[in-house]
Design an enzyme around this catalytic site. Structure first.
Site, PDB file in Angstrom:
ATOM      1  N   ARG A  28       8.700   9.583   6.125  1.00 22.32           N
ATOM      2  CA  ARG A  28       7.890   8.393   5.777  1.00 22.32           C
ATOM      3  C   ARG A  28       6.758   8.131   6.771  1.00 22.32           C
ATOM      4  NH1 ARG A  28      10.086   4.391   2.083  1.00 22.32           N
ATOM      5  NH2 ARG A  28      11.064   5.640   0.467  1.00 22.32           N
ATOM      6  N   ARG A  32       3.707   2.145   5.398  1.00 16.36           N
ATOM      7  CA  ARG A  32       3.317   0.758   5.689  1.00 16.36           C
ATOM      8  C   ARG A  32       3.219   0.381   7.152  1.00 16.36           C
ATOM      9  NH1 ARG A  32       7.463  -1.490   1.322  1.00 16.36           N
ATOM     10  NH2 ARG A  32       8.614   0.068   2.496  1.00 16.36           N
ATOM     11  N   ARG A  41      -4.013   0.767   0.461  1.00 13.83           N
ATOM     12  CA  ARG A  41      -3.101   0.295  -0.574  1.00 13.83           C
ATOM     13  C   ARG A  41      -3.630  -1.007  -1.179  1.00 13.83           C
ATOM     14  NH1 ARG A  41       1.581  -3.014  -0.580  1.00 13.83           N
ATOM     15  NH2 ARG A  41       3.391  -2.122  -1.648  1.00 13.83           N
ATOM     16  N   ASP A  78       6.397  10.447  -4.338  1.00 10.08           N
ATOM     17  CA  ASP A  78       7.708   9.800  -4.326  1.00 10.08           C
ATOM     18  C   ASP A  78       8.700  10.658  -5.111  1.00 10.08           C
ATOM     19  OD1 ASP A  78       8.905   7.073  -3.419  1.00 10.08           O
ATOM     20  OD2 ASP A  78       9.809   7.508  -5.362  1.00 10.08           O
ATOM     21  N   TYR A 152      18.976   6.529  -9.605  1.00  6.06           N
ATOM     22  CA  TYR A 152      17.896   5.623 -10.045  1.00  6.06           C
ATOM     23  C   TYR A 152      17.738   5.654 -11.563  1.00  6.06           C
ATOM     24  CZ  TYR A 152      16.619   5.091  -5.167  1.00  6.06           C
ATOM     25  OH  TYR A 152      16.648   4.792  -3.827  1.00  6.06           O
TER      26      TYR A 152
HETATM   27  O1  CP3 Z   1       7.859  10.824   3.955  1.00  6.02           O
HETATM   28  C1  CP3 Z   1       6.725  10.568   3.508  1.00  6.02           C
HETATM   29  O2  CP3 Z   1       5.870   9.921   4.147  1.00  6.02           O
HETATM   30  C2  CP3 Z   1       6.338  11.139   2.157  1.00  6.02           C
HETATM   31  C3  CP3 Z   1       6.346  10.254   1.048  1.00  6.02           C
HETATM   32  C4  CP3 Z   1       7.647   9.703   0.522  1.00  6.02           C
HETATM   33  C5  CP3 Z   1       7.743   8.406  -0.047  1.00  6.02           C
HETATM   34  N1  CP3 Z   1       9.007   8.261  -0.567  1.00  6.02           N
HETATM   35  C6  CP3 Z   1       6.661   7.410  -0.087  1.00  6.02           C
HETATM   36  C7  CP3 Z   1       6.990   6.008  -0.378  1.00  6.02           C
HETATM   37  C8  CP3 Z   1       8.894  10.303   0.395  1.00  6.02           C
HETATM   38  C9  CP3 Z   1       9.368  11.663   0.883  1.00  6.02           C
HETATM   39  C10 CP3 Z   1       9.734   9.396  -0.304  1.00  6.02           C
HETATM   40  C11 CP3 Z   1      11.120   9.700  -0.659  1.00  6.02           C
HETATM   41  C12 CP3 Z   1      11.926   8.687  -1.351  1.00  6.02           C
HETATM   42  N2  CP3 Z   1      11.523   7.748  -2.261  1.00  6.02           N
HETATM   43  C13 CP3 Z   1      13.327   8.602  -1.235  1.00  6.02           C
HETATM   44  C14 CP3 Z   1      14.180   9.535  -0.417  1.00  6.02           C
HETATM   45  C15 CP3 Z   1      14.073   9.317   1.037  1.00  6.02           C
HETATM   46  C16 CP3 Z   1      14.596   8.005   1.491  1.00  6.02           C
HETATM   47  O3  CP3 Z   1      13.775   7.170   1.896  1.00  6.02           O
HETATM   48  O4  CP3 Z   1      15.819   7.830   1.459  1.00  6.02           O
HETATM   49  C17 CP3 Z   1      13.753   7.546  -2.043  1.00  6.02           C
HETATM   50  C18 CP3 Z   1      15.173   7.073  -2.197  1.00  6.02           C
HETATM   51  C19 CP3 Z   1      12.605   7.027  -2.696  1.00  6.02           C
HETATM   52  C20 CP3 Z   1      12.550   5.933  -3.708  1.00  6.02           C
HETATM   53  C21 CP3 Z   1      11.734   4.805  -3.251  1.00  6.02           C
HETATM   54  N3  CP3 Z   1      10.370   4.837  -3.078  1.00  6.02           N
HETATM   55  C22 CP3 Z   1      12.185   3.511  -2.933  1.00  6.02           C
HETATM   56  C23 CP3 Z   1      13.624   3.074  -2.970  1.00  6.02           C
HETATM   57  C24 CP3 Z   1      11.066   2.767  -2.558  1.00  6.02           C
HETATM   58  C25 CP3 Z   1      11.014   1.304  -2.254  1.00  6.02           C
HETATM   59  C26 CP3 Z   1      11.547   1.007  -0.924  1.00  6.02           C
HETATM   60  C27 CP3 Z   1      10.424   0.825   0.039  1.00  6.02           C
HETATM   61  O5  CP3 Z   1      10.492   1.386   1.141  1.00  6.02           O
HETATM   62  O6  CP3 Z   1       9.497   0.077  -0.318  1.00  6.02           O
HETATM   63  C28 CP3 Z   1       9.932   3.634  -2.606  1.00  6.02           C
HETATM   64  C29 CP3 Z   1       8.540   3.270  -2.261  1.00  6.02           C
HETATM   65  C30 CP3 Z   1       7.806   4.172  -1.331  1.00  6.02           C
HETATM   66  N4  CP3 Z   1       7.834   5.537  -1.348  1.00  6.02           N
HETATM   67  C31 CP3 Z   1       6.921   3.733  -0.312  1.00  6.02           C
HETATM   68  C32 CP3 Z   1       6.400   4.892   0.291  1.00  6.02           C
HETATM   69  C33 CP3 Z   1       5.362   4.972   1.395  1.00  6.02           C
HETATM   70  C34 CP3 Z   1       6.565   2.284   0.015  1.00  6.02           C
HETATM   71  C35 CP3 Z   1       5.454   1.927  -0.909  1.00  6.02           C
HETATM   72  C36 CP3 Z   1       4.707   0.721  -0.494  1.00  6.02           C
HETATM   73  O7  CP3 Z   1       5.235  -0.386  -0.708  1.00  6.02           O
HETATM   74  O8  CP3 Z   1       3.585   0.881  -0.009  1.00  6.02           O
END
Ligand code: CP3
Length: 344
Positions: A28, A32, A41, A78, A152
């Site tokens: 990640r 943010r 964003r 994602d 999911y």
């Molecule tokens: O690692 C990286 O920077 C690459 C991008 C990446 C994202 N999500 C961007 C993202 C990767 C590899 C993921 C994986 C992901 N997404 C997982 C597996 C890894 C983990 O974190 O356990 C899962 C379960 C998801 C599903 C997901 N996406 C959720 C549950 C959420 C909401 C929770 C949150 O943190 O807001 C997201 C959103 C998400 N994916 C964001 C990012 C940068 C946040 C988006 C935002 O609000 O700007």
């Protein structure tokens, strides 16, 4: 496809080389906690718009590389774009997280209309990042593993203990197995296309592997991840695969032996000394600093980093967190971490 450059350190470690100073990237790392991410964003109007806009996604992938010079860049996307491409609706509720509809606890995925074109912008992002990335930076693609993606798809959103999905897997393993097989097939195709578009390696995120009993872990984590690894290896034999079964605990040993990834990601609950003693000799590992130690900084950070570096002194190691960097992490703490690992 992947042309090995001698200075692409992270790729060299994934191929089994041990380096004195481990390469570093953070899960990640684009997100943010970075002001430049928050700004883009706000301009573009939401996470999913960014993920499907290849210019924006390319820019965000590069932001942490420019700022910190990490050894690896991870594609900005994602794991939930795969269910979207399988025909489920996907959106993000502000402050809450992802939503998928209709949810599979009440519907059959066979009734969805597949929409593989939804993934085209992701491949476009890969091509743009590849062209713009410094030669020494390893480029990582990724996908969610079938079990984690299924949690999911079934619940229609994130769920704490994945009860609905575990219940379905017990009550109707044939139907659930067909879903896992469909996600597996889509994921193999998706990762192959990322590799063809230019990533150097891929990571399989099984973030919720830890919620399964040992027999269910064999069936829904080990078997589908092994199928993905062997299919990708057949098509793209020189592209390393990182398996990350978060929460697997002692089941990591069976995962390493049966899935046979090129490298294994460790979450922060894993004792690095135990991992080093228990995992196959020479298997590259990635991890596993607690993201909260990075927020705490100071002595907590220094001792945690030192313990990890010492444990993996004699094994190929990529330094990373045990899971994603948290939103409130100060930038200065990331800089401090890089100095601790690289000895700057
Ligand atoms: O690692 C990286 O920077 C690459 C991008 C990446 C994202 N999500 C961007 C993202 C990767 C590899 C993921 C994986 C992901 N997404 C997982 C597996 C890894 C983990 O974190 O356990 C899962 C379960 C998801 C599903 C997901 N996406 C959720 C549950 C959420 C909401 C929770 C949150 O943190 O807001 C997201 C959103 C998400 N994916 C964001 C990012 C940068 C946040 C988006 C935002 O609000 O700007």
């Amino acid at each position: 496809m992947a042309t090995e450059l001698p200075n692409r350190k992270l790729l060299a470690v994934l191929r089994g080389q041990k380096l004195d100073v481990p390469p570093v990237w953070l899960m990640r790392q684009a997100g943010r906690y970075l002001p430049e991410y928050r700004e883009l964003r706000a301009q573009k109007g939401g996470f999913l718009k960014l993920a499907y806009d290849s210019d924006a996604a390319c820019e965000i992938t590069l932001q942490p590389i420019r700022r910190f010079g990490f050894d690896g860049a991870i594609l900005f996307s994602d794991i939930l774009v795969v269910p979207h491409a399988m025909g489920q609706d996907l959106w993000f509720e502000t402050g809450e997280g992802p939503r998928l509809a209709p949810k599979l606890s009440e519907n059959d995925w066979h009734d969805f209309t597949p929409a593989p074109e939804r993934l085209e912008p992701v491949y476009e992002t890969v091509r743009k990042v590849r062209a713009a990335l410094p030669a020494e930076t390893t480029f990582l693609g990724f996908a969610g593993s079938p079990w984690t993606v299924a949690t999911y798809m079934v619940a229609g959103q994130g769920s704490k203990d994945h009860a609905e999905t575990r219940a379905l897997a017990y009550s109707d393993p044939v139907k659930f197995g067909e879903l896992i097989d469909a996600i597996t097939a889509t994921t193999i195709d998706y990762l192959s296309k990322q590799i063809e578009a230019g990533v150097d390696a891929v990571q399989l995120f099984d973030s919720w592997a830890g919620s399964l009993s040992p027999a269910q872990f064999e069936r829904w984590v080990i078997a589908p991840n092994a199928a993905i690894v062997s299919a990708l290896r057949e098509r793209h034999s020189d592209t390393p695969i990182i398996g990350f079964p978060k929460g697997a605990g002692a089941k990591l040993v069976a995962y390493a032996r049966e899935v046979r990834p090129d490298s294994i990601g460790l979450d922060e609950t894993i004792d690095p000394v135990w991992a080093n003693a228990s995992l196959p000799e020479g298997l590259p590992v990635q991890g596993n600093l607690d993201p909260l130690a990075l927020i705490a900084a100071g002595e907590a950070l220094e001792s945690a980093v030192a313990r990890i570096l010492a444990a993996f002194e004699n094994r190929p190691h990529i330094f990373n967190l045990g899971h994603g960097i948290l939103q409130h992490t100060p930038i200065a703490h990331v800089e401090k971490l890089l100095n601790l690992v690289r000895g700057g």
